[in-house]
Design an enzyme around this catalytic site. Structure first.
Site, PDB file in Angstrom:
ATOM      1  N   SER A 140      52.793  70.229  39.951  1.00  0.00           N
ATOM      2  CA  SER A 140      53.816  70.062  40.552  1.00  0.00           C
ATOM      3  C   SER A 140      55.003  69.417  39.625  1.00  0.00           C
ATOM      4  CB  SER A 140      53.727  69.116  41.902  1.00  0.00           C
ATOM      5  OG  SER A 140      54.612  69.391  42.740  1.00  0.00           O
ATOM      6  N   GLN A 194      57.575  77.869  42.066  1.00  0.00           N
ATOM      7  CA  GLN A 194      56.673  76.574  42.346  1.00  0.00           C
ATOM      8  C   GLN A 194      56.945  75.861  43.723  1.00  0.00           C
ATOM      9  OE1 GLN A 194      56.898  72.486  41.064  1.00  0.00           O
ATOM     10  NE2 GLN A 194      55.685  73.192  39.343  1.00  0.00           N
TER      11      GLN A 194
END
Length: 291
Positions: free
Chosen positions: A87, A244
């Protein structure tokens, strides 16, 4: 081959980076520069702040990023064949492999954190950890909840998947996961539904910031969260970074692909050892350590 991996939000701890700051001139320079870039004394919060202060959105993501990048760039032994980050950690990995400058990386991370916070305020939401179910079962349960948003968000390792969605959706999903045989279905103490469609407002904000930022050709491939594939193409890297925010973190698949591509050693750069534990569950034969 050696893969360097970078942790995400949640790895922070009180006092993080203080030893590094005091022992490395290169790291000290980066910490001091970070204060100037952000416009507040993040160094003081990292070294002396309470756990609650470190949880502030404007602090958490930059703090983990700064610590991780400082560990990598201040090391004489840092020599990656490939990189990946979980992440937020993807931004750290891109600075470490030369695709982004420290200043641009930190600026983007700060903008990302604040955009995510604003998205959380628009749509109250949360996440939950599901333990002991196959990925396919978790995906099936999420898909069965039609009236709310619930999606798979973090494929952390086999048997550990984090889901993301509306407050009601996560509540329903946790009951269904337990009924399906999950060992645990535990709501997490997070500010919102990260890596889900509920982050769309943040994705739009971040897209503009990333498009305006200069990226360079990286020194080695980055295995990106969105597709778990290696990339050295700047346009693809930027596109995947934007995606993302609303797409799942495919960490299990990324480690599997790095292993298939020749990674024997995984070295974690940054606070904590969470990623090392995940790697051992995904690829038991891999060697893991911290930089």
């Amino acid at each position: 081959m050696t893969a360097y991996i970078f942790p995400g939000q949640g790895a922070q701890f009180t006092g993080m980076g203080k030893d590094l700051y005091e022992s490395s001139a290169a790291a000290k320079t980066l910490f001091d520069e970070a204060n100037d870039i952000l416009g507040f004394d993040i160094k003081s919060v990292m070294f002396n702040g309470t756990a609650d202060e470190l949880k502030q959105t404007k602090v958490t993501q930059p703090a983990v990023f700064i610590h991780s990048v400082a560990v990598a760039l201040s090391s004489n032994s840092f020599s990656p064949d490939m990189v990946a980050g979980h992440s937020l950690g993807e931004f750290s990995s891109l600075v470490a492999n030369g695709a982004l400058s420290f200043k641009d990386g930190l600026t983007l991370v700060s903008k990302r954190a604040l955009a995510m916070q604003r998205a959380c305020e628009i749509n109250p939401s949360t996440m939950a950890a599901i333990l002991g179910l196959d990925d396919a079962v978790v995906e099936e349960v999420c898909a069965s909840i039609k009236e709310e948003i619930v999606v798979a968000a973090n494929y952390n390792c086999p048997g550990q998947l984090v889901i993301s969605g509306s407050l009601k959706g996560i509540e329903i999903a946790c009951e269904k996961m337990k009924a399906a045989g999950a060992k645990r279905a535990m709501v997490l103490q997070v500010g919102g539904a990260f890596h889900s469609p509920l982050m769309e407002p943040a994705r739009e904000e971040l897209a503009a910031a990333i498009e305006a930022t200069n990226f360079s050709q990286p020194r080695c491939a980055v295995y990106q969260n969105v597709n778990a594939k290696p990339s050295t193409d700047v346009a693809s890297i930027k596109k995947n970074l934007v995606s993302q925010l609303t797409a799942p973190v495919r960490w299990t698949q990324s480690v599997q692909q790095m292993t298939a591509d020749g990674a024997k050693t995984f070295i974690e750069c940054g606070p904590g050892k969470v990623l090392q534990g995940l790697v051992k569950k995904i690829s038991p034969e891999a060697e893991v350590s911290s930089l």
